[in-house]
Design an enzyme around this catalytic site. Structure first.
Site, PDB file in Angstrom:
ATOM      1  N   GLU A  64       8.703 -16.655 -25.871  1.00 13.32           N
ATOM      2  CA  GLU A  64       8.479 -15.287 -25.393  1.00 13.32           C
ATOM      3  C   GLU A  64       9.543 -14.776 -24.433  1.00 13.32           C
ATOM      4  OE1 GLU A  64       4.785 -14.518 -23.346  1.00 13.32           O
ATOM      5  OE2 GLU A  64       5.169 -12.367 -23.372  1.00 13.32           O
ATOM      6  N   ASP A  83       4.472 -19.803 -25.945  1.00 11.57           N
ATOM      7  CA  ASP A  83       4.099 -18.842 -24.906  1.00 11.57           C
ATOM      8  C   ASP A  83       3.947 -19.663 -23.623  1.00 11.57           C
ATOM      9  OD1 ASP A  83       3.097 -16.904 -23.238  1.00 11.57           O
ATOM     10  OD2 ASP A  83       1.942 -15.943 -24.835  1.00 11.57           O
ATOM     11  N   ILE A  85       3.232 -18.926 -20.529  1.00 12.96           N
ATOM     12  CA  ILE A  85       1.962 -18.613 -19.857  1.00 12.96           C
ATOM     13  C   ILE A  85       1.327 -17.494 -20.677  1.00 12.96           C
ATOM     14  CG2 ILE A  85       0.788 -17.674 -17.823  1.00 12.96           C
ATOM     15  CD1 ILE A  85       2.856 -18.894 -16.029  1.00 12.96           C
ATOM     16  N   ASP A  86       0.222 -17.780 -21.328  1.00  7.25           N
ATOM     17  CA  ASP A  86      -0.499 -16.721 -22.035  1.00  7.25           C
ATOM     18  C   ASP A  86      -1.633 -16.288 -21.119  1.00  7.25           C
ATOM     19  OD1 ASP A  86      -1.009 -15.049 -24.366  1.00  7.25           O
ATOM     20  OD2 ASP A  86      -2.875 -16.173 -24.480  1.00  7.25           O
ATOM     21  N   THR A  88      -0.588 -13.919 -18.358  1.00  5.60           N
ATOM     22  CA  THR A  88       0.186 -13.780 -17.108  1.00  5.60           C
ATOM     23  C   THR A  88      -0.513 -12.877 -16.097  1.00  5.60           C
ATOM     24  OG1 THR A  88       2.248 -14.227 -18.239  1.00  5.60           O
ATOM     25  CG2 THR A  88       2.427 -13.031 -16.173  1.00  5.60           C
ATOM     26  N   ASP A 221       1.563 -15.547 -29.095  1.00  4.29           N
ATOM     27  CA  ASP A 221       0.191 -15.406 -28.582  1.00  4.29           C
ATOM     28  C   ASP A 221      -0.803 -16.160 -29.478  1.00  4.29           C
ATOM     29  OD1 ASP A 221       0.848 -13.448 -26.546  1.00  4.29           O
ATOM     30  OD2 ASP A 221       1.006 -11.959 -28.134  1.00  4.29           O
TER      31      ASP A 221
HETATM   32  C1  IPD Z   1      -1.214 -11.409 -23.367  1.00  2.46           C
HETATM   33  C2  IPD Z   1      -2.546 -12.099 -23.474  1.00  2.46           C
HETATM   34  C3  IPD Z   1      -3.674 -11.097 -23.513  1.00  2.46           C
HETATM   35  C4  IPD Z   1      -3.491 -10.111 -24.620  1.00  2.46           C
HETATM   36  C5  IPD Z   1      -2.143  -9.437 -24.518  1.00  2.46           C
HETATM   37  C6  IPD Z   1      -1.037 -10.506 -24.533  1.00  2.46           C
HETATM   38  P1  IPD Z   1       0.825 -12.566 -22.024  1.00  2.46           P
HETATM   39  O1  IPD Z   1      -0.146 -12.339 -23.333  1.00  2.46           O
HETATM   40  O2  IPD Z   1      -2.621 -12.899 -24.639  1.00  2.46           O
HETATM   41  O3  IPD Z   1      -4.935 -11.702 -23.721  1.00  2.46           O
HETATM   42  O4  IPD Z   1      -4.534  -9.152 -24.572  1.00  2.46           O
HETATM   43  O5  IPD Z   1      -1.988  -8.569 -25.604  1.00  2.46           O
HETATM   44  O6  IPD Z   1       0.222  -9.903 -24.488  1.00  2.46           O
HETATM   45  O7  IPD Z   1       1.644 -11.340 -21.881  1.00  2.46           O
HETATM   46  O8  IPD Z   1      -0.025 -12.831 -20.874  1.00  2.46           O
HETATM   47  O9  IPD Z   1       1.636 -13.739 -22.469  1.00  2.46           O
HETATM   48 CA    CA Z   2       0.961 -14.087 -24.615  1.00  6.58          CA
HETATM   49 CA    CA Z   3       3.288 -15.012 -21.917  1.00  6.28          CA
END
Ligand code: IPD
Ligand code: CA
Ligand code: CA
Length: 268
Positions: A64, A83, A85-86, A88, A221
């Protein structure tokens, strides 16, 4: 150490790093008006990428927080999808629902490939590690899905009325997601927005959620979570029921039983 064990090991190391960075106090910057990134996202990605490069120098990496040259990545036999940190936004606010998501995709390259196509290969390993929740979900192709070493299965819930359904909202153009939200919220038993799509998929795999849909997602994701759902007996498509494509930016995942009712409801 096999590929799966290696992926779990680096996800856990990255998880430890995110906890240490939070204790030290991280710096937050913005990728968009509502889209945060912290130095922990970058450090986690760096740790994971350098471990992969050292162990598997011939493999490709799609991550990412990196500049990804899809044409070059597509030439590799194995592609790691990361990813760092999913969730963030959760991480930056001290909310424990976040994860490190790592998947391995075995690809079939052809001269005409623009990027690597989901249909031209398959996910062979996926790990989603939630360091603050002490939960590590993982799956290797055809070997089942696991949570902290115990086999997991999707739920047996049959109807939307009895289902807890998860979703999320994109950082921008949130209004596009609202009509779908409205249709499901009035028919499901409950709806949840926890903030990590990778973990949402794993909660579905573990039978905690009965379905999950979201728009605007990226391959990192969903890649690991998709394999975990598949191996736990779930089903994954786009919102119309067509085969899932990691690049299509939309996903519907379910325990299989609720899938058609979800498609019918989302498309009312
Ligand atoms: C997000 C998370 C979140 C989702 C967002 C994503 P990130 O990823 O997965 O649950 O609703 O659309 O972008 O930006 O924290 O890696
Ligand atoms: Ca993510
Ligand atoms: Ca992320």
């Amino acid at each position: 150490m096999n590929l799966m064990e290696f992926a779990i090991k680096i996800a856990k190391e990255a998880g430890e790093l995110t906890i240490k960075e939070a204790e030290k106090g991280f710096k937050i910057s913005k990728k968009g008006p509502r889209d945060l990134v912290t130095n922990a996202d970058k450090a986690s990605e760096k740790l994971i990428k350098s471990a992969i490069k050292k162990a598997f120098p011939d493999h490709g990496i799609l991550a990412e927080e990196s500049e990804n040259d899809l044409k070059e990545i597509a030439k590799k036999d194995f592609i790691w999808i990361i990813d760092p940190i999913d969730g963030t936004t959760n991480y930056a606010h001290g909310i424990p629902n976040y994860s490190i998501s790592i998947a391995v995709f075995a690809t079939t390259y052809s001269e005409s490939s623009k990027n690597f196509e989901y249909k031209g290969g398959e996910l062979i390993a996926g790990v989603v590690h939630a360091p603050r929740l002490n939960e590590t979900f993982y799956a290797a192709k055809d070997q089942g899905a696991f949570l902290n070493g115990k086999k997991i299965q999707v739920s047996t819930t049959k109807t939307l009325q009895d289902s807890v359904v998860a979703t999320g909202f994109p950082y921008e153009n949130k209004e596009e997601a609202l009509p779908y939200f409205e249709k499901i919220v009035s028919r499901a038993q409950g709806i949840r927005r926890f903030g990590s799509a990778a973990l949402d998929l794993c909660y579905l795999a573990a039978g905690r959620f009965d379905a999950f849909w979201e728009l605007g997602l990226q391959p990192w994701d969903i890649a690991a979570g998709a394999l975990i759902v598949q191996e736990a007996g779930g089903h994954l498509t786009d919102l119309n029921g067509a085969e899932l494509d990691l690049f299509s930016k939309e996903i519907l995942a379910s325990n299989k039983h609720t899938h058609q009712e979800m498609i019918d409801t989302l498309n009312i």
